[in-house]
Design an enzyme around this catalytic site. Structure first.
Site, mmCIF file in Angstrom:
data_model
loop_
_atom_site.group_PDB
_atom_site.id
_atom_site.type_symbol
_atom_site.label_atom_id
_atom_site.label_comp_id
_atom_site.label_asym_id
_atom_site.label_seq_id
_atom_site.Cartn_x
_atom_site.Cartn_y
_atom_site.Cartn_z
ATOM 1 N N ASP A 127 0.845 -1.193 0.000
ATOM 2 C CA ASP A 127 0.000 0.000 0.000
ATOM 3 C C ASP A 127 0.882 1.244 0.000
ATOM 4 O OD1 ASP A 127 -2.457 1.297 -0.021
ATOM 5 O OD2 ASP A 127 -2.499 1.515 2.149
ATOM 6 N N HIS A 134 -4.527 13.833 1.081
ATOM 7 C CA HIS A 134 -4.822 12.953 2.214
ATOM 8 C C HIS A 134 -3.655 12.930 3.189
ATOM 9 C CE1 HIS A 134 -6.169 9.430 4.479
ATOM 10 N NE2 HIS A 134 -4.974 8.896 4.263
ATOM 11 N N ARG A 143 0.016 15.013 13.580
ATOM 12 C CA ARG A 143 1.205 15.863 13.814
ATOM 13 C C ARG A 143 0.879 17.284 13.377
ATOM 14 N NH1 ARG A 143 2.797 11.565 10.897
ATOM 15 N NH2 ARG A 143 2.879 12.900 9.046
ATOM 16 N N GLU A 199 -11.031 3.957 3.157
ATOM 17 C CA GLU A 199 -10.023 4.704 2.406
ATOM 18 C C GLU A 199 -10.273 4.501 0.915
ATOM 19 O OE1 GLU A 199 -6.219 5.250 5.336
ATOM 20 O OE2 GLU A 199 -6.031 3.819 3.701
ATOM 21 N N ASP A 233 -9.185 0.263 1.556
ATOM 22 C CA ASP A 233 -8.254 -0.266 2.554
ATOM 23 C C ASP A 233 -8.726 0.206 3.926
ATOM 24 O OD1 ASP A 233 -6.007 -1.688 3.367
ATOM 25 O OD2 ASP A 233 -4.775 0.123 3.421
ATOM 26 N N GLN A 240 -4.672 2.413 15.102
ATOM 27 C CA GLN A 240 -3.540 2.954 14.354
ATOM 28 C C GLN A 240 -2.802 4.032 15.145
ATOM 29 O OE1 GLN A 240 -4.749 4.564 10.583
ATOM 30 N NE2 GLN A 240 -2.683 5.025 9.913
ATOM 31 N N LYS A 253 -4.655 -2.072 10.008
ATOM 32 C CA LYS A 253 -4.876 -2.120 8.570
ATOM 33 C C LYS A 253 -5.045 -3.535 8.027
ATOM 34 C CE LYS A 253 -4.151 1.192 6.255
ATOM 35 N NZ LYS A 253 -5.037 2.227 5.724
ATOM 36 N N THR A 360 -4.859 6.571 -0.055
ATOM 37 C CA THR A 360 -6.100 7.342 -0.157
ATOM 38 C C THR A 360 -5.919 8.554 -1.067
ATOM 39 O OG1 THR A 360 -6.636 6.660 2.085
ATOM 40 C CG2 THR A 360 -7.913 8.474 1.169
#
Length: 427
Positions: A127, A134, A143, A199, A233, A240, A253, A360
């Site tokens: 992936d 995104h 962050r 996603e 996905d 996460q 995931k 994504t």
């Protein structure tokens, strides 16, 4: 690069194909199906509302042999030359006025009565993260002071996913369990995911592979792509957030990813190629091993991408699915060829049937977010639905539907078929 198979005026004696939103004769995507009466799975071609049994069609012998294995891996391995010849042959067979209609009619089945399978046996699944909008939006959630890390504009970021949990469209997804830890919690707890998300991605199927130790030049990377599909996905955002440092995605995931059943070939998408959008001023140029003038000139696609939701409440009220987002593949920061070339640049071998996810693909601005994490601002602003319901993240019973369509003036539009799945409660 277009030819007679792309002619907008071309019509099929399979009448449902004429004007079909996804599968007109100008598309001819490949898939794997079981006929209504049962039997072995075999390769097929979508034409309108019907499926043609490729193993019984009057096509090249190597194609018929590759069509009977229950996967498209052997057909993918035959490469672009075989695909182009097959496309031309199928277009001729299925066109209005074809003299071979009688030989094909008994090998056509209503798609609604067929069982569709994963197109290929996926040995490895990677992936990527090439949707820059995104990546920026998600970075702001996790962050706020440093949303886009400096390597993003130099490296096509990716991680190795779990091939065993890939499922075809229509297969429900079970809400996963995992370790959850909120900002005010002293310690994590094990519980069902509370922030389940979709996603919006493109899936890229690998055709002829590469040997271990060999690289794939970016100028040759397109020859290793067998086709494209839609990929959801699924992501457990709370799992996460706790687990992703320092090694990245894991249980958040690998519990499930949903794929559309039909593989739209590179040949079908030729009319919808566009130049790779120029990078913003000040962004670095790709390193030489990722830069090819031809790829920059025509390595991107103009394909509209759509996410819809159907909640149990909406279904009970007789409502139709509601669009959550409209995006486009033109928002990919890296091309498919760059992803393939980078993947093999260290000598990693690719094999027929391997799957790459784009990551994504969000559009800039409201209405183009490819995940609820973005649309709800990390769960802070609930998304309003026409039923009066709201969603910060997905609830049990929600069905998510991905769709895509490529269109351009002077050409027949083609689609990918639905990629859909419903959320089941955790065990």
């Amino acid at each position: 690069m277009t030819n007679a198979t792309h002619d907008r005026s071309l019509r099929s004696w399979v009448t449902s194909a004429n004007g079909h939103p996804d599968f007109p004769i100008q598309n001819l995507p490949l898939g794997v199906f079981t006929p209504p009466g049962g039997g072995a799975a075999r390769a097929g071609v979508a034409i309108g509302d019907m499926v043609l049994d490729l193993s019984a069609a009057p096509v090249a012998e190597d194609v018929r042999e590759a069509a009977v294995g229950g996967t498209l891996n052997a057909l993918f391995a035959l490469g672009a030359g075989t695909r182009r010849e097959l496309r031309a042959r199928l277009s001729s067979l299925l066109a209005e006025g074809s003299g071979e209609r009688g030989a094909l009619e008994s090998h056509l089945y209503p798609a609604v009565d067929c069982t569709l399978h994963l197109p290929a046996r996926v040995g490895d699944y990677t992936d990527f993260y090439v949707g820059i909008h995104h990546a920026t939006n998600v970075g702001k959630v996790f962050r706020p002071d440093n949303p886009l890390l400096p390597n993003y504009k130099y490296v096509p970021i990716g991680y190795h996913g779990r091939a065993s949990s890939l499922r075809v469209s229509g297969t429900p997804v079970r809400r996963p369990k995992g370790q959850l830890k909120g900002p005010g919690d002293e310690a994590p707890r094990f519980a069902p995911c509370e922030r389940l998300d979709y996603e919006l991605e493109m899936g890229i199927w690998i055709g002829p592979g590469s040997a271990l130790g060999d690289s794939i030049p970016v100028a040759e990377a397109e020859a290793h792509v067998a086709g494209y599909g839609l990929l959801n996905d699924w992501s457990a955002r709370d799992i996460q957030a706790w687990e992703y440092q320092p090694l990245g995605p894991f249980l958040a995931k690998n519990f499930g990813s949903t794929l559309s059943p039909w593989v739209v070939t590179p040949e079908a998408l030729e009319p919808f190629r566009i130049p790779q959008p120029p990078r913003p001023e000040g962004d670095p140029a790709p390193l030489p091993y990722l830069l090819d003038p031809q790829d920059q000139a025509r390595g991107a696609f103009d394909i509209a991408l759509e996410v819809l939701i159907l909640t149990p409440g909406m279904a009970k009220a007789g409502m139709t699915p509601h669009r959550l987002a409209l995006s486009n593949t033109r928002h990919m920061y890296w091309t498919v060829a760059q992803m393939v070339a980078h993947h093999a640049s260290n000598g990693c071998d690719l094999n027929p049937g391997d799957l790459l996810g784009s990551g994504t693909i969000s559009a800039p601005g409201e209405g183009g977010f490819g995940s609820l994490l973005e649309a709800s601002k990390g769960g802070k602003e609930p998304v309003q639905l026409p039923s009066g319901e709201t969603r910060r993240f997905l609830e049990d019973g929600d069905e998510i539907i991905l769709r895509a369509q490529a269109s351009r003036e002077g050409f027949a539009p083609i689609g990918f078929g639905d990629c859909r799945s419903t959320i089941l409660p955790a065990n």
